[in-house]
Motif scaffolding. Structure first.
Motif, mmCIF file in Angstrom:
data_model
loop_
_atom_site.group_PDB
_atom_site.id
_atom_site.type_symbol
_atom_site.label_atom_id
_atom_site.label_comp_id
_atom_site.label_asym_id
_atom_site.label_seq_id
_atom_site.Cartn_x
_atom_site.Cartn_y
_atom_site.Cartn_z
ATOM 1 N N TYR A 246 0.767 -1.308 0.012
ATOM 2 C CA TYR A 246 -0.035 0.104 0.073
ATOM 3 C C TYR A 246 0.709 1.037 0.083
ATOM 4 N N GLY A 247 2.203 1.070 0.213
ATOM 5 C CA GLY A 247 2.902 2.241 0.088
ATOM 6 C C GLY A 247 3.111 2.889 -1.062
ATOM 7 N N ASN A 248 2.828 2.101 -2.118
ATOM 8 C CA ASN A 248 2.624 2.642 -3.621
ATOM 9 C C ASN A 248 1.819 4.156 -3.464
ATOM 10 N N SER A 249 0.619 3.769 -2.821
ATOM 11 C CA SER A 249 -0.178 5.026 -2.740
ATOM 12 C C SER A 249 -0.002 6.108 -2.004
ATOM 13 N N LEU A 250 1.191 5.895 -1.173
ATOM 14 C CA LEU A 250 1.794 7.168 -0.475
ATOM 15 C C LEU A 250 3.131 7.669 -1.235
ATOM 16 N N ALA A 251 3.478 7.075 -2.305
ATOM 17 C CA ALA A 251 4.942 7.400 -2.740
ATOM 18 C C ALA A 251 4.785 8.930 -3.360
ATOM 19 N N TRP A 252 3.562 9.455 -3.567
ATOM 20 C CA TRP A 252 3.587 11.068 -3.698
ATOM 21 C C TRP A 252 4.032 11.916 -2.823
ATOM 22 N N ARG A 253 4.194 11.305 -1.562
ATOM 23 C CA ARG A 253 5.062 12.354 -0.492
ATOM 24 C C ARG A 253 6.499 12.483 -0.779
ATOM 25 N N GLN A 254 6.935 11.342 -1.732
ATOM 26 C CA GLN A 254 8.233 11.662 -2.005
ATOM 27 C C GLN A 254 8.659 12.100 -3.435
ATOM 28 N N GLY A 255 7.178 12.611 -4.005
ATOM 29 C CA GLY A 255 7.052 13.234 -5.503
ATOM 30 C C GLY A 255 7.242 12.047 -6.372
ATOM 31 N N LYS A 256 6.707 10.765 -6.291
ATOM 32 C CA LYS A 256 6.832 9.763 -7.090
ATOM 33 C C LYS A 256 5.378 9.027 -7.278
ATOM 34 N N LEU A 257 5.223 8.914 -8.679
ATOM 35 C CA LEU A 257 4.022 8.208 -9.144
ATOM 36 C C LEU A 257 4.376 6.633 -9.364
ATOM 37 N N VAL A 258 4.083 5.805 -8.498
ATOM 38 C CA VAL A 258 4.351 4.148 -8.775
ATOM 39 C C VAL A 258 3.079 3.517 -9.559
ATOM 40 N N LEU A 259 3.609 2.954 -10.521
ATOM 41 C CA LEU A 259 2.221 2.207 -11.231
ATOM 42 C C LEU A 259 2.825 0.679 -11.274
ATOM 43 N N ASP A 260 2.284 -0.009 -10.320
ATOM 44 C CA ASP A 260 2.821 -1.610 -10.272
ATOM 45 C C ASP A 260 1.901 -2.518 -10.778
ATOM 46 N N ASN A 261 2.121 -2.837 -12.280
ATOM 47 C CA ASN A 261 1.404 -3.783 -13.100
ATOM 48 C C ASN A 261 0.063 -3.787 -12.855
ATOM 49 N N LEU A 262 -0.279 -2.133 -13.263
ATOM 50 C CA LEU A 262 -1.766 -1.926 -13.443
ATOM 51 C C LEU A 262 -2.355 -1.894 -14.811
ATOM 52 N N SER A 263 -3.757 -2.288 -14.913
ATOM 53 C CA SER A 263 -4.308 -1.992 -16.252
ATOM 54 C C SER A 263 -4.250 -0.672 -16.639
ATOM 55 N N LEU A 264 -4.289 -0.339 -17.666
ATOM 56 C CA LEU A 264 -4.512 1.099 -17.913
ATOM 57 C C LEU A 264 -5.777 1.687 -17.504
ATOM 58 N N GLU A 265 -6.989 0.783 -17.389
ATOM 59 C CA GLU A 265 -8.213 1.157 -16.747
ATOM 60 C C GLU A 265 -7.841 1.707 -15.513
ATOM 61 N N GLN A 266 -7.067 0.738 -14.785
ATOM 62 C CA GLN A 266 -6.725 1.492 -13.198
ATOM 63 C C GLN A 266 -5.896 2.290 -13.201
ATOM 64 N N ALA A 267 -4.720 2.516 -14.045
ATOM 65 C CA ALA A 267 -3.897 3.618 -13.915
ATOM 66 C C ALA A 267 -4.245 4.803 -14.334
ATOM 67 N N LEU A 268 -5.363 4.989 -15.170
ATOM 68 C CA LEU A 268 -5.790 6.253 -15.888
ATOM 69 C C LEU A 268 -6.071 7.206 -14.841
ATOM 70 N N PRO A 269 -6.930 6.834 -14.090
ATOM 71 C CA PRO A 269 -7.505 7.782 -12.988
ATOM 72 C C PRO A 269 -6.214 8.394 -12.161
ATOM 73 N N VAL A 270 -5.283 7.429 -11.956
ATOM 74 C CA VAL A 270 -4.068 7.905 -11.135
ATOM 75 C C VAL A 270 -3.373 9.073 -11.872
ATOM 76 N N ILE A 271 -3.063 8.692 -13.115
ATOM 77 C CA ILE A 271 -2.286 9.375 -14.093
ATOM 78 C C ILE A 271 -3.086 10.926 -14.154
ATOM 79 N N ASN A 272 -4.228 10.671 -14.690
ATOM 80 C CA ASN A 272 -5.198 11.883 -14.993
ATOM 81 C C ASN A 272 -5.358 13.146 -13.853
ATOM 82 N N ARG A 273 -5.017 12.639 -12.476
ATOM 83 C CA ARG A 273 -4.971 13.513 -11.349
ATOM 84 C C ARG A 273 -4.030 14.403 -11.593
#
Length: 335
Positions: A246-273
C-alpha cells in the motif's frame, strides 16, 4: 477566521459585516438598494471579498442558507453603484444586526450548528504541509484543495479535490471527519491518506483505525493498518482491500507516481490526477493493457508522451481535443 472571533473586538468589523451581508443577501426581503450597497462594500477592499467567501462557505456547510440563495459571481467586475441618498435607515438596521451577531455566533457554537474556526488550503504545482488549528497536520499533494471547520462536537474536513495525508491530533470526544466525494472517513486520532479524483475516492490507513462509510452504507467499515477502502458516487458500500504494497499509494509524498503492474483502466485515474486534460481509452481492450514504472509527479506529461515507446499503443486526438489511447492490434494469424 479564528477562535477569538467568538469574543469580537474592533478588528472583527469586516467579519461582522460579512456575516451581516451573508444573512441579508439570502433573506427573502433583501432589497435592490441592499444589493447595490453590498456591491460597493465588496469593491471597497479585497479583504471584504475574502471574508465574505469564508462566511458564505461556513453558512452553506451548516445548511443555514435557504435553497433559493443568491449566487454571487466574483468573476464579474463589480460596478460602482449610484450614490445612496438616505443611509440612516440602512445603517440603523445594520447596527442592530451587528449587535446580535456575537450572541448568534455563541448560540450557534454551543448548539453545534456553527463552527468557531475555518481554514482553507489549496496547492498548485508544489506540495504543501499545513497545520490545522486543532494541532493536526496535513500534507497536500499537487493540485489539491480542502477546508477545515471546527464544531463543538466534531472536527470536519472536506477534501474537494486531490490528495491529502493526515496526521490527526487525538481527541476521543471530538472526532475528526474527512468528507470526500459521496462518503467519509471518521477517526479520533490516526494517520491515513485520502485520494480523490472526480467521483472516485480511496482511503489508505497507515496507523490506528478509521471508519469509512459511502453513500449507501449505514454503519461504515473499520479499517486496520495497511487496509484500503475505495468507493464511487452511488456505491452502496465501499470496497475493502488489504495489501502489503500500500506504500505505493503514499509514494506521492516523495514526489513519485508508482504504477505496479496496473491495467490502463486502473492507471488512468491516477495519471489523470496530474494532467490538465484527462487521457481517454479508445475501447475496453485497450484498458486491459498493463503498465509498470516509477515516475515523477511533476513530469507526468512526459509519461504520457513515452507511452507509445513502452506499450503496444498509439495516441490520437478526439474531436474535443482530448488525447485517446489506442491499442495496436496484433497481426492476424496466417493459415
Amino acid at each position: 477566521m479564528n477562535q477569538d472571533r467568538l469574543n469580537p473586538s474592533p478588528d472583527d468589523a469586516i467579519t461582522d459585516a460579512a456575516a451581516h451581508w451573508c444573512m441579508r443577501l439570502h433573506a427573502e426581503d433583501c432589497t435592490a438598494l441592499e444589493h447595490e450597497t453590498f456591491a460597493c462594500w465588496l469593491a471597497a477592499d479585497p479583504r471584504h471579498e475574502e471574508e465574505y467567501r469564508a462566511m458564505l462557505e461556513i453558512w452553506q456547510t451548516a445548511d443555514h442558507l435557504p435553497r433559493t440563495a443568491t449566487v454571487i459571481d466574483f468573476n464579474q467586475t463589480v460596478q460602482q453603484a449610484p450614490q445612496v441618498r438616505n443611509w440612516r435607515p440602512l445603517a440603523s438596521a445594520a447596527a442592530l444586526a451587528l449587535l446580535a451577531l456575537p450572541l448568534a455566533a455563541w448560540l450557534g457554537w454551543t448548539q453545534g450548528w456553527l463552527p468557531n474556526d475555518y481554514q482553507h488550503f489549496e496547492t498548485g504545482d508544489q506540495r504543501r504541509t499545513v497545520q490545522l488549528s486543532d494541532g493536526s497536520q496535513v500534507e497536500l499533494n499537487l493540485h489539491s484543495e480542502l477546508t477545515y471547520l471546527n464544531y463543538k462536537d466534531q472536527r470536519q474536513v472536506t477534501l474537494k479535490r486531490g490528495e491529502a495525508y493526515f496526521t490527526v491530533q487525538h481527541d476521543s470526544k471530538h472526532p475528526f471527519i474527512v468528507r470526500a466525494g459521496s462518503g467519509q472517513a471518521r477517526v479520533t486520532g490516526t494517520q491515513f491518506n485520502v485520494w480523490k479524483y472526480q467521483d472516485q475516492v480511496k482511503v489508505t490507513l497507515v496507523q490506528g483505525s478509521v471508519l469509512v462509510s459511502s453513500e449507501g452504507s449505514t454503519g461504515g467499515y473499520r479499517l486496520g493498518p495497511g487496509m484500503q477502502a475505495s468507493y464511487h458516487s452511488g456505491d452502496f458500500e465501499p470496497q475493502l482491500a488489504e495489501s502489503d504494497d500500500y506504500g505505493n499509494s503514499l509514494a506521492w509524498r516523495q514526489g513519485k507516481l508508482v504504477l505496479d503492474n496496473l491495467s490502463l483502466e486502473q492507471a488512468l485515474p491516477v495519471i489523470n490526477r496530474y494532467l490538465d486534460a484527462p487521457l481517454q481509452l479508445a475501447d475496453p481492450a485497450t484498458g486491459r493493457i498493463r503498465i509498470s514504472g516509477i515516475y515523477s509527479t511533476r513530469e507526468v506529461r512526459r509519461l504520457v508522451d513515452s507511452l507509445p515507446k513502452v506499450l503496444p499503443i498509439y495516441l490520437t486526438r478526439s474531436k474535443d481535443g482530448s488525447t485517446v489511447i489506442n491499442s495496436i492490434l496484433p497481426p492476424p494469424n496466417k493459415g
